[in-house]
Design a protein around this motif. Structure first.
Motif, PDB file in Angstrom:
ATOM      1  N   ILE A 162     -80.854  61.092 -37.225  1.00  0.00           N
ATOM      2  CA  ILE A 162     -80.003  61.027 -38.283  1.00  0.00           C
ATOM      3  C   ILE A 162     -79.166  59.830 -38.185  1.00  0.00           C
ATOM      4  O   ILE A 162     -78.171  59.531 -38.725  1.00  0.00           O
ATOM      5  CB  ILE A 162     -79.134  62.182 -38.660  1.00  0.00           C
ATOM      6  CG1 ILE A 162     -78.473  62.717 -37.555  1.00  0.00           C
ATOM      7  CG2 ILE A 162     -79.895  63.521 -39.265  1.00  0.00           C
ATOM      8  CD1 ILE A 162     -77.237  63.513 -37.862  1.00  0.00           C
ATOM      9  N   THR A 163     -79.618  58.889 -37.124  1.00  0.00           N
ATOM     10  CA  THR A 163     -78.712  57.641 -36.644  1.00  0.00           C
ATOM     11  C   THR A 163     -78.707  56.851 -37.837  1.00  0.00           C
ATOM     12  O   THR A 163     -77.742  56.038 -37.884  1.00  0.00           O
ATOM     13  CB  THR A 163     -79.404  57.223 -35.348  1.00  0.00           C
ATOM     14  OG1 THR A 163     -80.568  56.887 -35.417  1.00  0.00           O
ATOM     15  CG2 THR A 163     -79.107  58.205 -34.091  1.00  0.00           C
ATOM     16  N   GLY A 164     -79.814  56.654 -38.594  1.00  0.00           N
ATOM     17  CA  GLY A 164     -79.816  55.706 -39.717  1.00  0.00           C
ATOM     18  C   GLY A 164     -79.108  56.148 -40.547  1.00  0.00           C
ATOM     19  O   GLY A 164     -78.391  55.290 -41.560  1.00  0.00           O
ATOM     20  N   LEU A 165     -78.720  57.615 -40.860  1.00  0.00           N
ATOM     21  CA  LEU A 165     -77.464  58.023 -41.705  1.00  0.00           C
ATOM     22  C   LEU A 165     -76.148  57.607 -41.124  1.00  0.00           C
ATOM     23  O   LEU A 165     -75.243  57.322 -42.002  1.00  0.00           O
ATOM     24  CB  LEU A 165     -77.936  59.371 -42.079  1.00  0.00           C
ATOM     25  CG  LEU A 165     -79.187  59.693 -42.686  1.00  0.00           C
ATOM     26  CD1 LEU A 165     -79.570  61.216 -42.834  1.00  0.00           C
ATOM     27  CD2 LEU A 165     -79.458  58.940 -44.160  1.00  0.00           C
ATOM     28  N   GLN A 166     -76.085  58.090 -40.003  1.00  0.00           N
ATOM     29  CA  GLN A 166     -74.560  58.132 -39.467  1.00  0.00           C
ATOM     30  C   GLN A 166     -74.204  56.594 -39.754  1.00  0.00           C
ATOM     31  O   GLN A 166     -72.803  56.364 -39.637  1.00  0.00           O
ATOM     32  CB  GLN A 166     -74.671  58.614 -37.876  1.00  0.00           C
ATOM     33  CG  GLN A 166     -74.965  60.120 -37.772  1.00  0.00           C
ATOM     34  CD  GLN A 166     -75.189  60.623 -36.670  1.00  0.00           C
ATOM     35  OE1 GLN A 166     -75.797  59.784 -35.655  1.00  0.00           O
ATOM     36  NE2 GLN A 166     -74.847  61.749 -36.325  1.00  0.00           N
ATOM     37  N   ASP A 167     -74.786  55.485 -39.271  1.00  0.00           N
ATOM     38  CA  ASP A 167     -74.500  54.022 -39.043  1.00  0.00           C
ATOM     39  C   ASP A 167     -74.779  53.449 -40.706  1.00  0.00           C
ATOM     40  O   ASP A 167     -74.323  52.245 -40.782  1.00  0.00           O
ATOM     41  CB  ASP A 167     -74.933  53.486 -38.282  1.00  0.00           C
ATOM     42  CG  ASP A 167     -76.554  53.089 -38.381  1.00  0.00           C
ATOM     43  OD1 ASP A 167     -77.231  53.440 -39.393  1.00  0.00           O
ATOM     44  OD2 ASP A 167     -77.165  52.792 -37.361  1.00  0.00           O
ATOM     45  N   GLY A 168     -75.104  54.229 -41.492  1.00  0.00           N
ATOM     46  CA  GLY A 168     -75.572  53.716 -42.922  1.00  0.00           C
ATOM     47  C   GLY A 168     -76.634  52.784 -43.137  1.00  0.00           C
ATOM     48  O   GLY A 168     -76.620  52.254 -44.024  1.00  0.00           O
ATOM     49  N   PHE A 170     -79.821  53.569 -42.843  1.00  0.00           N
ATOM     50  CA  PHE A 170     -81.084  54.210 -43.226  1.00  0.00           C
ATOM     51  C   PHE A 170     -82.161  53.693 -42.538  1.00  0.00           C
ATOM     52  O   PHE A 170     -83.395  53.541 -43.077  1.00  0.00           O
ATOM     53  CB  PHE A 170     -81.151  53.920 -44.724  1.00  0.00           C
ATOM     54  CG  PHE A 170     -80.238  54.558 -45.599  1.00  0.00           C
ATOM     55  CD1 PHE A 170     -80.442  55.902 -46.125  1.00  0.00           C
ATOM     56  CD2 PHE A 170     -79.062  53.847 -46.152  1.00  0.00           C
ATOM     57  CE1 PHE A 170     -79.733  56.502 -46.863  1.00  0.00           C
ATOM     58  CE2 PHE A 170     -78.285  54.710 -46.866  1.00  0.00           C
ATOM     59  CZ  PHE A 170     -78.614  55.952 -47.363  1.00  0.00           C
ATOM     60  N   THR A 171     -82.050  53.257 -41.099  1.00  0.00           N
ATOM     61  CA  THR A 171     -83.425  52.743 -40.496  1.00  0.00           C
ATOM     62  C   THR A 171     -84.081  54.141 -40.273  1.00  0.00           C
ATOM     63  O   THR A 171     -83.477  55.298 -39.969  1.00  0.00           O
ATOM     64  CB  THR A 171     -82.766  52.453 -38.988  1.00  0.00           C
ATOM     65  OG1 THR A 171     -82.047  51.287 -39.261  1.00  0.00           O
ATOM     66  CG2 THR A 171     -83.824  52.178 -38.018  1.00  0.00           C
ATOM     67  N   GLY A 172     -85.481  54.017 -40.312  1.00  0.00           N
ATOM     68  CA  GLY A 172     -86.322  55.154 -40.545  1.00  0.00           C
ATOM     69  C   GLY A 172     -86.427  56.076 -41.774  1.00  0.00           C
ATOM     70  O   GLY A 172     -87.302  56.818 -41.889  1.00  0.00           O
ATOM     71  N   GLN A 212     -85.204  59.907 -55.017  1.00  0.00           N
ATOM     72  CA  GLN A 212     -85.979  60.551 -53.809  1.00  0.00           C
ATOM     73  C   GLN A 212     -85.340  59.615 -52.628  1.00  0.00           C
ATOM     74  O   GLN A 212     -85.462  58.579 -52.527  1.00  0.00           O
ATOM     75  CB  GLN A 212     -87.612  60.493 -53.860  1.00  0.00           C
ATOM     76  CG  GLN A 212     -88.100  60.926 -52.949  1.00  0.00           C
ATOM     77  CD  GLN A 212     -89.580  60.733 -53.035  1.00  0.00           C
ATOM     78  OE1 GLN A 212     -90.194  59.871 -52.881  1.00  0.00           O
ATOM     79  NE2 GLN A 212     -90.399  62.088 -53.371  1.00  0.00           N
ATOM     80  N   LEU A 213     -85.359  60.432 -51.423  1.00  0.00           N
ATOM     81  CA  LEU A 213     -84.897  59.743 -50.158  1.00  0.00           C
ATOM     82  C   LEU A 213     -85.799  60.619 -48.956  1.00  0.00           C
ATOM     83  O   LEU A 213     -85.907  61.573 -49.100  1.00  0.00           O
ATOM     84  CB  LEU A 213     -83.463  60.027 -49.670  1.00  0.00           C
ATOM     85  CG  LEU A 213     -83.031  59.607 -48.377  1.00  0.00           C
ATOM     86  CD1 LEU A 213     -83.061  58.213 -48.009  1.00  0.00           C
ATOM     87  CD2 LEU A 213     -81.687  60.187 -48.054  1.00  0.00           C
ATOM     88  N   ALA A 214     -86.608  59.763 -48.229  1.00  0.00           N
ATOM     89  CA  ALA A 214     -87.587  60.403 -47.610  1.00  0.00           C
ATOM     90  C   ALA A 214     -87.069  60.252 -46.102  1.00  0.00           C
ATOM     91  O   ALA A 214     -86.574  59.077 -45.612  1.00  0.00           O
ATOM     92  CB  ALA A 214     -88.835  59.580 -47.581  1.00  0.00           C
ATOM     93  N   SER A 215     -87.306  61.167 -45.091  1.00  0.00           N
ATOM     94  CA  SER A 215     -86.921  61.259 -43.891  1.00  0.00           C
ATOM     95  C   SER A 215     -87.883  60.299 -42.764  1.00  0.00           C
ATOM     96  O   SER A 215     -89.154  60.109 -43.202  1.00  0.00           O
ATOM     97  CB  SER A 215     -86.658  62.712 -43.337  1.00  0.00           C
ATOM     98  OG  SER A 215     -87.937  63.101 -43.139  1.00  0.00           O
ATOM     99  N   PRO A 216     -87.627  60.120 -41.651  1.00  0.00           N
ATOM    100  CA  PRO A 216     -88.506  59.649 -40.711  1.00  0.00           C
ATOM    101  C   PRO A 216     -89.449  60.946 -40.256  1.00  0.00           C
ATOM    102  O   PRO A 216     -88.915  61.948 -40.548  1.00  0.00           O
ATOM    103  CB  PRO A 216     -87.473  59.497 -39.442  1.00  0.00           C
ATOM    104  CG  PRO A 216     -86.013  59.244 -40.128  1.00  0.00           C
ATOM    105  CD  PRO A 216     -86.318  60.189 -41.175  1.00  0.00           C
ATOM    106  N   GLN A 217     -90.567  60.434 -39.646  1.00  0.00           N
ATOM    107  CA  GLN A 217     -91.305  61.595 -39.333  1.00  0.00           C
ATOM    108  C   GLN A 217     -90.594  62.572 -38.077  1.00  0.00           C
ATOM    109  O   GLN A 217     -89.919  61.856 -37.257  1.00  0.00           O
ATOM    110  CB  GLN A 217     -92.479  61.041 -38.757  1.00  0.00           C
ATOM    111  CG  GLN A 217     -93.447  60.623 -39.677  1.00  0.00           C
ATOM    112  CD  GLN A 217     -94.154  61.665 -40.541  1.00  0.00           C
ATOM    113  OE1 GLN A 217     -94.742  62.516 -40.096  1.00  0.00           O
ATOM    114  NE2 GLN A 217     -94.047  61.676 -42.003  1.00  0.00           N
ATOM    115  N   VAL A 218     -90.965  63.614 -37.934  1.00  0.00           N
ATOM    116  CA  VAL A 218     -90.190  64.714 -37.259  1.00  0.00           C
ATOM    117  C   VAL A 218     -91.393  65.212 -36.303  1.00  0.00           C
ATOM    118  O   VAL A 218     -92.049  65.866 -36.651  1.00  0.00           O
ATOM    119  CB  VAL A 218     -89.649  65.788 -37.684  1.00  0.00           C
ATOM    120  CG1 VAL A 218     -88.949  66.895 -36.678  1.00  0.00           C
ATOM    121  CG2 VAL A 218     -88.452  65.378 -38.991  1.00  0.00           C
ATOM    122  N   PRO A 219     -91.398  65.015 -34.893  1.00  0.00           N
ATOM    123  CA  PRO A 219     -92.266  65.286 -34.237  1.00  0.00           C
ATOM    124  C   PRO A 219     -92.210  67.020 -33.916  1.00  0.00           C
ATOM    125  O   PRO A 219     -91.186  67.637 -33.772  1.00  0.00           O
ATOM    126  CB  PRO A 219     -91.964  64.662 -32.524  1.00  0.00           C
ATOM    127  CG  PRO A 219     -90.844  64.462 -32.657  1.00  0.00           C
ATOM    128  CD  PRO A 219     -90.506  64.084 -34.185  1.00  0.00           C
TER     129      PRO A 219
END
Length: 727
Positions: A162-168, A170-172, A212-219
């Motif tokens: 969620i780092t791309g959300l925390q810093d705004g 949207f990386t990933g 729609q907002l899509a997440s990064p892949q989760v291992p």
């Protein structure tokens, strides 16, 4: 009112009467052989007093007594004196919120019902004391209604980046269909200044994928269950779903809120935060992705708390070996734990009170002492390794701010200490390291004796490895408006149920008690060190709290019932009296009616008689019904001299004479004397080591009895006595 029974807050007169310490006489403890009792009064006077009729014989208005309910019900001598001499009784404590309301807000009427049945049989009326006061409340229950919502943090590490959300940035993350905007905003998440994803559906939105907002892949690890959760709200009713890539069923229907309800494609949202939580496990590969689909309804703005968005592997390998086998208390017991000290108690919490779990350990220390004077101990299977560093972690909260510590201890009580740990009223995780300095440390000990508090502890871990701290809990405070609504509902419930329950038996009530400060301003509830049973309704309901209280009481009372506002020190502070009268005028300007004003009159021999006269004159000028509600005359000693007893009688008579002289007959409700005798059972909590009442410690009439009787009659009754007196 200052209660007769069960109040530990107001033991000192300096607390009770902050503006009139000068009136309190110095304590005087006389040797036993020098103590003066009623039996030592001059024989002629003593015999006169014995020839007086019961007090109420001389009254042409209500004569009341402030009593202890238990004493009345269980002490026949005490009860007979009350029944014989008084028209009405006011219970000092047992009819107050703190005595009757339990931790769930339920009112236990049974004790008062039994008491009223007994007074009915005796032909004695009961005065309602008191509906709305700041003291003697079940403050724990009332505060629980407005306590912050504590949303437990994740107990495991978050597999979702969620780092791309925390810093705004949207990386990933992919804003596939941004609608009218997908951004990260400050201050809209859970907690103070927390970040939230803001997603705004466009005016043409109609399909789930239109926003729609899509997440990064989760291992993932094949075969493991993963819990997906987040908190969401919307500015108006909304609707959303979560779709996936990498699952066997990428569009699953879920029981979204884990309520055992019907499985659906979508969840619904409102303006209140709610958790969306579900489990997935049908992975087709080594990772999966998910999309938030919120385009069902046009024009809705959604907020998702950033830090709450998590994916946790529920089957992850345990990272630590806990040397405390029963550290989560989920078996509902304290197996392996034991303790002692300072009359402390230990138990398992009620179901649902653990940290993100069912149960917690509850330690209660009743009085302040040294930290080590209350302990809870877990004996380890084997001693710890000398020189090794151990990590201790646990979750903890207390009902009041508290201090605790833990020890690694040997059989001879030598120990390695954590040092003081400050505990707040919301769950917090404590993680500390400590080294076992010798090879015989075989006990883990919590020290909790310093603070009088009830402490909840959960998920206790002692390990030689590292403990990964989970995400902290989120604290969500109610708004001022929400608090006012909740507390207003609690007041309505209490007043309505009390007044309707006793509508036939109680015909007069203290509706609002002690609203004023000494200088004449309204209390606002902003106090630095409230007592454990203090709860200031005004703090949440504002100046109109009394308006609401009087309206509720009037709606539920009989039209003929008399509704009072009541306060103390009105004879000592004209400013306070003026402020109270001004507040009564305000209450009535807002559409409520105050029938009467009560003046408590806890006085001493030094109380200004001029002030007493001025007070009665000002009260009479209001046109209201006037009651002296809690009269007693302190002497400053439990062993008064004959002269002091005579002075006490004169002060009582002066007050009764002044009431008759300055309060018109149509405005006289009556006078209640606060307490019956000087017996120590009546003065355990109110005026200990004192002699303020009309009967002595042996239930014999004092000189003051004559003063009150003559004041009621308006003359010296003994002048009518005929026949010779026996000396």
């Amino acid at each position: 009112m200052k209660q007769i029974k069960a109040i530990s807050v107001f033991l000192l007169c300096s607390l009770l009467f902050p503006s009139c310490e000068r009136e309190i006489m110095e304590w005087e403890e006389r040797p036993e052989e020098q103590k003066v009792t009623t039996a030592e009064l001059p024989l002629e006077l003593a015999e006169k007093i014995e020839r007086y009729e019961p007090l109420k014989t001389y009254a042409d208005y209500v004569l009341g007594a402030g009593i202890g309910m238990d004493l009345y019900m269980n002490d026949e001598v005490y009860r007979n004196i009350v029944n014989e001499n008084f028209d009405e009784v006011t219970v000092g404590y047992a009819m107050k919120h703190g005595a009757m309301v339990n931790s769930q807000g339920e009112i236990n009427f049974a004790p008062v019902d039994a008491f009223i049945a007994m007074t009915n049989e005796a032909g004695i009326d009961v005065y309602g004391h008191t509906l709305v006061w700041h003291a003697n409340q079940n403050a724990s229950y009332l505060n629980s209604l407005i306590a912050p919502t504590v949303i437990p943090g994740s107990s495991g590490s978050n597999a979702l980046d969620i780092t791309g959300l925390q810093d705004g940035s949207f990386t990933g993350w992919a804003r596939n269909n941004p609608g009218d905007g997908i951004t990260v905003v400050d201050g809209e998440g859970l907690g103070d200044n927390a970040k939230a994803i803001q997603l705004v559906a466009g005016s043409g939105a109609a399909n789930a994928w239109d926003l729609q907002l899509a997440s990064p892949q989760v291992p993932v690890v094949s075969g493991n269950d993963y819990e997906v959760s987040f908190y969401i709200r919307s500015d108006q009713p909304g609707k959303g779903r979560v779709s996936f890539s990498g699952l066997a069923n990428n569009y699953p229907w879920q029981d979204w809120y884990a309520t055992g309800g019907e499985y659906t494609e979508a969840f619904e949202t409102t303006s209140q935060w709610q958790e969306v939580k579900f489990t997935v496990s049908d992975f087709t590969g080594t990772s999966f992705g998910m999309s938030l689909d919120l385009g069902y309804l046009p024009g809705v703005t959604y907020y998702i708390d950033v830090d709450s968005f998590s994916v946790v592997d529920l089957d992850a390998e345990a990272e630590v070996v806990n040397l405390i086998a029963n550290g989560d208390f989920e078996n509902g017991t304290l197996d392996g734990w034991g303790g002692w000290g300072n009359e402390s108690t230990r138990s398992v919490s009620a179901a649902g009170e653990g940290y993100n779990s069912t149960y917690a350990m509850v330690l209660t220390n009743p009085t302040e002492a040294q930290l080590w004077e209350a302990q809870q101990v877990y004996t380890l299977n084997e001693p710890l390794e000398q020189g090794s560093e151990y990590t201790v972690s646990f979750y903890v909260k207390a009902d009041v701010p508290a201090t605790i510590q833990f020890q690694l201890q040997n059989p001879d009580y030598a120990a390695d200490y954590s040092g003081g740990i400050e505990v707040g009223t919301n769950w917090q995780q404590v993680v500390r390291t400590v080294t076992a300095t010798t090879a015989d440390r075989n006990k883990f000990v919590f020290d909790f004796g310093q603070t009088a508090a009830t402490i909840h502890i959960d998920d206790v871990v002692l390990t030689s490895g590292e403990v990964a701290a989970g995400s902290p809990p989120v604290i969500v405070e109610m708004s001022d408006q929400e608090k006012a609504e909740v507390i207003g509902a609690a007041m309505e419930d209490w007043i309505t149920k009390m007044v309707t329950r006793y509508t036939s038996e109680v015909t007069a009530w203290d509706v609002v008690n002690e609203p004023m400060r000494e200088g004449g301003s309204l209390r606002d509830g902003n106090v630095t060190d409230p007592a454990s049973d203090d709860f200031y309704w005004v703090k949440y309901l504002g100046k109109d709290y009394a308006v609401t209280a009087f309206k509720l009481a009037r709606e539920n009372a009989e039209p003929s019932d008399v509704l009072f506002i009541n306060d103390y020190n009105l004879e000592a502070s004209m400013a306070k009296l003026d402020g109270l009268i001004e507040y009564v005028n305000y209450i009535e300007s807002q559409g409520a009616t105050v029938d009467g004003i009560g003046t408590q009159m806890h006085v001493s021999l030094n109380t200004s008689r001029e002030n007493i006269v001025e007070m009665f004159q000002k009260l009479a000028a209001t046109g209201k019904i006037i009651k002296v509600s809690e009269l007693d005359v302190r002497l400053g000693t439990a062993s008064p001299t004959a002269a002091q007893l005579a002075d006490q009688a004169a002060m009582y008579q002066f007050i009764f004479d002044s009431y008759r002289e300055y309060i018109p007959a149509a405005q006289r409700y009556g006078i209640t004397i606060w307490g019956v005798s000087d017996h120590e059972k009546e003065h355990e909590f109110w005026l200990p080591n004192e002699s303020p009442n009309l009967w002595d410690a042996n239930y014999q009439r004092k000189h003051a009895y004559k003063g009150v009787a003559d004041g009621l009659a308006g003359r010296d009754v003994s002048e009518d006595f005929t026949g010779d007196l026996d000396y």
